[in-house]
Design an enzyme around this catalytic site. Structure first.
Site, PDB file in Angstrom:
ATOM      1  N   ASN A  13      51.516  15.606  81.937  1.00 60.61           N
ATOM      2  CA  ASN A  13      51.810  15.290  80.540  1.00 60.61           C
ATOM      3  C   ASN A  13      51.596  16.584  79.766  1.00 60.61           C
ATOM      4  OD1 ASN A  13      51.957  14.375  77.937  1.00 60.61           O
ATOM      5  ND2 ASN A  13      50.026  13.228  77.985  1.00 60.61           N
ATOM      6  N   LYS A  15      52.258  17.319  76.823  1.00 65.74           N
ATOM      7  CA  LYS A  15      51.936  17.153  75.392  1.00 65.74           C
ATOM      8  C   LYS A  15      52.809  18.119  74.568  1.00 65.74           C
ATOM      9  CE  LYS A  15      47.502  15.438  76.776  1.00 65.74           C
ATOM     10  NZ  LYS A  15      46.114  15.126  76.435  1.00 65.74           N
ATOM     11  N   HIS A  99      50.334   6.381  74.880  1.00 68.28           N
ATOM     12  CA  HIS A  99      49.274   7.362  75.125  1.00 68.28           C
ATOM     13  C   HIS A  99      48.239   7.261  73.996  1.00 68.28           C
ATOM     14  CE1 HIS A  99      47.171  11.149  75.506  1.00 68.28           C
ATOM     15  NE2 HIS A  99      47.566  11.153  76.760  1.00 68.28           N
ATOM     16  N   GLU A 101      46.780   9.404  72.325  1.00 70.45           N
ATOM     17  CA  GLU A 101      47.034  10.287  71.176  1.00 70.45           C
ATOM     18  C   GLU A 101      48.076   9.661  70.242  1.00 70.45           C
ATOM     19  OE1 GLU A 101      47.802  13.806  73.489  1.00 70.45           O
ATOM     20  OE2 GLU A 101      45.680  13.881  74.012  1.00 70.45           O
ATOM     21  N   GLU A 171      43.425   5.698  81.250  1.00 75.83           N
ATOM     22  CA  GLU A 171      42.915   6.934  80.660  1.00 75.83           C
ATOM     23  C   GLU A 171      41.796   6.611  79.679  1.00 75.83           C
ATOM     24  OE1 GLU A 171      46.055  10.258  81.040  1.00 75.83           O
ATOM     25  OE2 GLU A 171      46.296   9.289  79.114  1.00 75.83           O
ATOM     26  N   GLY A 177      41.096  15.431  77.543  1.00 77.74           N
ATOM     27  CA  GLY A 177      41.007  16.751  76.920  1.00 77.74           C
ATOM     28  C   GLY A 177      39.581  17.179  76.602  1.00 77.74           C
ATOM     29  N   SER A 217      41.000  14.626  81.993  1.00 76.48           N
ATOM     30  CA  SER A 217      40.323  15.809  82.555  1.00 76.48           C
ATOM     31  C   SER A 217      40.380  15.837  84.084  1.00 76.48           C
ATOM     32  CB  SER A 217      38.877  15.911  82.055  1.00 76.48           C
ATOM     33  OG  SER A 217      38.852  16.031  80.650  1.00 76.48           O
TER      34      SER A 217
END
Ligand code: PGA
Length: 257
Positions: A13, A15, A99, A101, A171, A177, A217
């Site tokens: 991904n 991003k 996701h 985010e 996730e 991150g 991560s």
């Protein structure tokens, strides 16, 4: 306990990273490194602006290309949005949906994740649907409630056939991150819980057929242990997907997992 019936999937991904020349360079470096990989599906989910470049750069390779979102309507007055049909027409195969985010910064809800998942499936895309708990939800010991709710809402009204075309990415939001990876045991526990939710809703056979990834991560150092777990069928990789050698090491770990 039927890990061998599912194909492991390692998806990068990217991003909001990489210009077109940078995308081309990364995929051109990666392609020969993963060329001999057979039992793992290798995917790069790139920014919309890189899709055409990425599809071109991976022609004739075993790398599949995905987008990072799509809208649920087919067309219309939705400024700034991209439809599932637009992605399919380009040759995109996968799309990341829900996701954290998107949920955190762009107001994505379980309801719109459900609509986007249905739209993606109707267009012929394979959705990678992300679920996961916040740190305080884990601390309050409601991880399972949160995950069960997301699975019910995000996949509302999907048939067994539909769900088999989906990939689920577990996730934990606190691991994305942050450099704080879930332990392999924590990842296994929740991935198995997700499979249990699917089994209740769709039956054992369907549940066993769905690929469930871990994300957060994941890197070259911890991938092998994570993917060795029976219900962890691969990974959704952010930071470590931006360097070809690191991403390759994760793919190879999944090959042996
Ligand atoms: P990370 O991101 O690997 O950089 O933690 C994972 C993701 O957001 O999918």
């Amino acid at each position: 306990m039927k890990k061998n019936v599912r194909k492991a999937i390692i998806a990068g991904n990217w991003k909001m990273n990489k210009t077109r020349p940078e995308a081309k360079a990364l995929l051109t470096e990666l392609a020969p490194m993963v060329a001999d990989v057979k039992d793992v599906e290798v995917i790069a989910c790139v920014p919309f602006t890189n899709l055409e470049t990425a599809i071109e750069a991976t022609k004739g390779t075993n790398i599949k290309i995905g987008a990072q979102n799509c809208h649920f309507e087919k067309s219309g007055a939705f400024t700034g949005e991209i439809s599932a049909d637009m992605l399919v027409e380009m040759g995109v195969e996968y799309v990341v949906l829900g996701h954290s985010e998107r949920r955190q910064y762009f107001g994505e809800t379980d309801e719109t994740v459900n609509k986007r998942t249905k739209a993606a499936l109707a267009a012929g895309l394979k959705p990678i649907v992300c679920v996961g708990e916040l740190l305080w939800e884990r601390e309050c010991d409601i991880t399972e409630e949160v995950i069960a709710r997301q699975i019910k809402l995000d996949f509302y009204s999907l048939t067994s056939e539909d769900i088999k075309k989906c990939v689920i990415a577990y996730e934990p939001v606190w691991a994305i991150g942050t450099g704080k990876t879930a332990t392999a045991e924590q990842a296994q526990e929740v991935c198995a819980f997700i499979r249990g939710c699917l089994a209740k809703q769709y039956g054992e056979d369907t549940a066993e057929a769905v690929t469930i990834q871990y994300g957060g991560s994941m890197n070259a150092g911890n991938a092998a242990e994570l993917v060795s777990k029976v219900d962890v069928d691969g990974g959704l990789i952010g930071g470590a997907s931006l360097k070809a050698p690191d991403f390759t090491a994760i793919v190879k770990a999944a090959e042996n997992g």
